[in-house]
Design an enzyme around this catalytic site. Sequence first.
Site, PDB file in Angstrom:
ATOM      1  N   SER A 130     -13.294  24.494 -28.722  1.00 41.41           N
ATOM      2  CA  SER A 130     -13.452  23.229 -29.446  1.00 41.41           C
ATOM      3  C   SER A 130     -12.396  23.161 -30.530  1.00 41.41           C
ATOM      4  O   SER A 130     -12.052  24.175 -31.144  1.00 41.41           O
ATOM      5  CB  SER A 130     -14.851  23.183 -30.065  1.00 41.41           C
ATOM      6  OG  SER A 130     -14.869  22.328 -31.184  1.00 41.41           O
ATOM      7  N   SER A 162       0.822  -1.215   0.000  1.00 44.02           N
ATOM      8  CA  SER A 162       0.000   0.000   0.000  1.00 44.02           C
ATOM      9  C   SER A 162       0.856   1.266   0.000  1.00 44.02           C
ATOM     10  O   SER A 162       0.334   2.376   0.042  1.00 44.02           O
ATOM     11  CB  SER A 162      -0.934  -0.001   1.213  1.00 44.02           C
ATOM     12  OG  SER A 162      -0.208  -0.249   2.395  1.00 44.02           O
ATOM     13  N   LYS A 181      -8.293   3.568   1.829  1.00 51.79           N
ATOM     14  CA  LYS A 181      -7.521   4.804   1.656  1.00 51.79           C
ATOM     15  C   LYS A 181      -7.683   5.468   0.296  1.00 51.79           C
ATOM     16  O   LYS A 181      -7.786   6.690   0.211  1.00 51.79           O
ATOM     17  CB  LYS A 181      -6.037   4.517   1.929  1.00 51.79           C
ATOM     18  CG  LYS A 181      -5.750   4.546   3.425  1.00 51.79           C
ATOM     19  CD  LYS A 181      -4.434   3.946   3.780  1.00 51.79           C
ATOM     20  CE  LYS A 181      -4.486   2.446   3.828  1.00 51.79           C
ATOM     21  NZ  LYS A 181      -5.482   1.907   4.781  1.00 51.79           N
ATOM     22  N   ASN A 185      -2.264  -2.278  12.862  1.00 52.53           N
ATOM     23  CA  ASN A 185      -3.731  -2.132  12.949  1.00 52.53           C
ATOM     24  C   ASN A 185      -4.093  -0.891  13.763  1.00 52.53           C
ATOM     25  O   ASN A 185      -5.066  -0.201  13.474  1.00 52.53           O
ATOM     26  CB  ASN A 185      -4.363  -3.363  13.602  1.00 52.53           C
ATOM     27  CG  ASN A 185      -4.052  -4.637  12.850  1.00 52.53           C
ATOM     28  OD1 ASN A 185      -3.436  -4.588  11.788  1.00 52.53           O
ATOM     29  ND2 ASN A 185      -4.456  -5.775  13.394  1.00 52.53           N
ATOM     30  N   THR A 236     -39.065  27.015 -10.631  1.00 54.90           N
ATOM     31  CA  THR A 236     -39.352  25.716 -10.028  1.00 54.90           C
ATOM     32  C   THR A 236     -39.692  24.814 -11.204  1.00 54.90           C
ATOM     33  O   THR A 236     -40.239  25.294 -12.213  1.00 54.90           O
ATOM     34  CB  THR A 236     -40.546  25.749  -9.044  1.00 54.90           C
ATOM     35  OG1 THR A 236     -41.715  26.088  -9.767  1.00 54.90           O
ATOM     36  CG2 THR A 236     -40.347  26.747  -7.907  1.00 54.90           C
ATOM     37  N   HIS A 237     -39.357  23.547 -11.122  1.00 61.15           N
ATOM     38  CA  HIS A 237     -39.557  22.596 -12.227  1.00 61.15           C
ATOM     39  C   HIS A 237     -38.884  23.082 -13.514  1.00 61.15           C
ATOM     40  O   HIS A 237     -39.352  22.773 -14.606  1.00 61.15           O
ATOM     41  CB  HIS A 237     -41.046  22.361 -12.507  1.00 61.15           C
ATOM     42  CG  HIS A 237     -41.868  22.056 -11.296  1.00 61.15           C
ATOM     43  ND1 HIS A 237     -42.153  20.767 -10.890  1.00 61.15           N
ATOM     44  CD2 HIS A 237     -42.438  22.871 -10.366  1.00 61.15           C
ATOM     45  CE1 HIS A 237     -42.880  20.819  -9.797  1.00 61.15           C
ATOM     46  NE2 HIS A 237     -43.060  22.083  -9.449  1.00 61.15           N
ATOM     47  N   ASN A 254     -16.679  26.585 -24.023  1.00 64.03           N
ATOM     48  CA  ASN A 254     -17.384  25.545 -23.273  1.00 64.03           C
ATOM     49  C   ASN A 254     -17.194  25.662 -21.756  1.00 64.03           C
ATOM     50  O   ASN A 254     -16.099  25.994 -21.300  1.00 64.03           O
ATOM     51  CB  ASN A 254     -16.908  24.161 -23.728  1.00 64.03           C
ATOM     52  CG  ASN A 254     -17.267  23.891 -25.176  1.00 64.03           C
ATOM     53  OD1 ASN A 254     -18.314  24.344 -25.648  1.00 64.03           O
ATOM     54  ND2 ASN A 254     -16.407  23.193 -25.881  1.00 64.03           N
ATOM     55  N   GLU A 283     -18.767  21.439 -16.017  1.00 62.61           N
ATOM     56  CA  GLU A 283     -19.116  20.073 -16.459  1.00 62.61           C
ATOM     57  C   GLU A 283     -18.290  19.033 -15.709  1.00 62.61           C
ATOM     58  O   GLU A 283     -18.787  17.971 -15.337  1.00 62.61           O
ATOM     59  CB  GLU A 283     -18.890  19.935 -17.963  1.00 62.61           C
ATOM     60  CG  GLU A 283     -19.875  20.763 -18.773  1.00 62.61           C
ATOM     61  CD  GLU A 283     -19.552  20.744 -20.249  1.00 62.61           C
ATOM     62  OE1 GLU A 283     -20.367  20.258 -21.035  1.00 62.61           O
ATOM     63  OE2 GLU A 283     -18.457  21.212 -20.644  1.00 62.61           O
ATOM     64  N   LYS A 290     -16.798  27.969 -30.250  1.00 63.83           N
ATOM     65  CA  LYS A 290     -17.189  27.416 -28.969  1.00 63.83           C
ATOM     66  C   LYS A 290     -16.415  27.984 -27.772  1.00 63.83           C
ATOM     67  O   LYS A 290     -15.219  28.178 -27.818  1.00 63.83           O
ATOM     68  CB  LYS A 290     -17.010  25.890 -28.972  1.00 63.83           C
ATOM     69  CG  LYS A 290     -17.994  25.139 -29.835  1.00 63.83           C
ATOM     70  CD  LYS A 290     -19.456  25.387 -29.472  1.00 63.83           C
ATOM     71  CE  LYS A 290     -19.875  24.695 -28.196  1.00 63.83           C
ATOM     72  NZ  LYS A 290     -19.978  23.241 -28.349  1.00 63.83           N
TER      73      LYS A 290
END
Length: 437
Positions: free
Chosen positions: A287, A24, A335, A111, A156-157, A295, A300, A293
């Site tokens: 792009s 590890s 971890k 441990n 809303t919605h 972006n 994102e 573009k």
Amino acid sequence: MAKKLWGGRFKKKVNKEFFRFQKSISYDYKLANYDILHSRIHIVALKNAKILTPGDAKKMDTALKQILKGIRNKTFKPNLASEDIHTDVQNRVEKKCGKLALKLQTFRSRNDQIVFCEKGYCDDESGNIADLLGEVISSLEFLAVKYKGFHFVGYTHTQRAEKIAFMSYIAAFESMFTRDKERLLEFRKKLTLYIGSGAFKGSSLIKNYDRAIKEFLKKTFEKALSGKIKAVENPPDNVSDRDFIIEFLSILSIVQMHLSRLAEDFILFSTNEFNYMELPEDFCTGSSLMPHKKNPDFMELIRGYTGRIYGNLASILTTMKGLPLTYNRDMQLDKEPLFSSVEIIKDELAVLADFIKGIRLNRNAIVESLKDESLYATALAEYLVKKKIPFGTAHEIVGKLIRYSEDNKCKIRQMGNETLKRFSHCLNKKVVDQIFE
Ligand code: ARG
């Protein structure tokens, strides 16, 4: 293959591929400073139990401090041939102190070390993330003040609902991140780093730990740690416990959920279709094919990383499910998800604070949308209620008014008193002008 902390009972040499598989060190090296802290306290307990002479204790402590110095000035390079960070530190002490270092592992187990180290890491990182959230909250505050007095379109919605103050739209995100920050600080406050579990049942050293912790903290002026490190109370539970990682990753999942909601709003509102805000160009990319573009990649990626952050929580929950008491090697796999979530969230928050300060509102587009009369329907119903009309009736009146406006292609703002009064004697042009402002 570096020297191991075990081997006496084995006749056969360990299989090389298996050894590589079970190591590890490539990720747990990040816990080196906490492992050294554990060792330094342990040495004091060994000295008090007369297992180490004061001179030998001092010699080993000096060796550990030298390793710590290397970690702090970033010259420390983990030996990737070691099994894990505990072995690596032990081997370094042996290099500096010779056979004396073999006493360092007296009545001690990895441990106990690993859970101590992970709690130390969670303690520091929950504090760091809380600070970063503080910076994001300040940047939201900056944006709200910059556009003080601006109105915004509330949804809303994802349907136009009501006009709201831009400040109060932004304050919603401030509240989310403030709750997250409080959750982290609460988590941090109750985190206790226990020491002395041995492999799982403690050892005769336990009674020395309280004194050793006090003596160590006094000598090293580590005030921040006082009250945080304690002699273990329930050793089998302590080596089995990973609740704190699950709790920390749950909090980080909530932070990420809030981040992704903010990201989604900003992506949507910066599209040509909405055009309410301009995202800072220095945080966007273009792009390779479409020259026009710009972006919103940062937003994102934040939205996308939600999968990783939730996945990390699901991973540790699943690893821990059904594990028999006490320590099991499965737990080594806690971890990577922990480090992954902490690092992603820290990176996101560090960039986000500057990103938010660079956002610009597009006033014309917002004003254009605010002309939509449906945004004022609720305010109009509220006005009628103030005129003692029951809300249900007011709702009906305004609903009919909107319907009439749609059917007759006639704006409410353009209706004369005569038309308005047909819906309610409380309505007139002056009232409409005031409310639809
Ligand atoms: N590397 C282990 C972990 O991360 C700690 C070592 C415990 N290993 C052992 N054989 N007892 O959980």
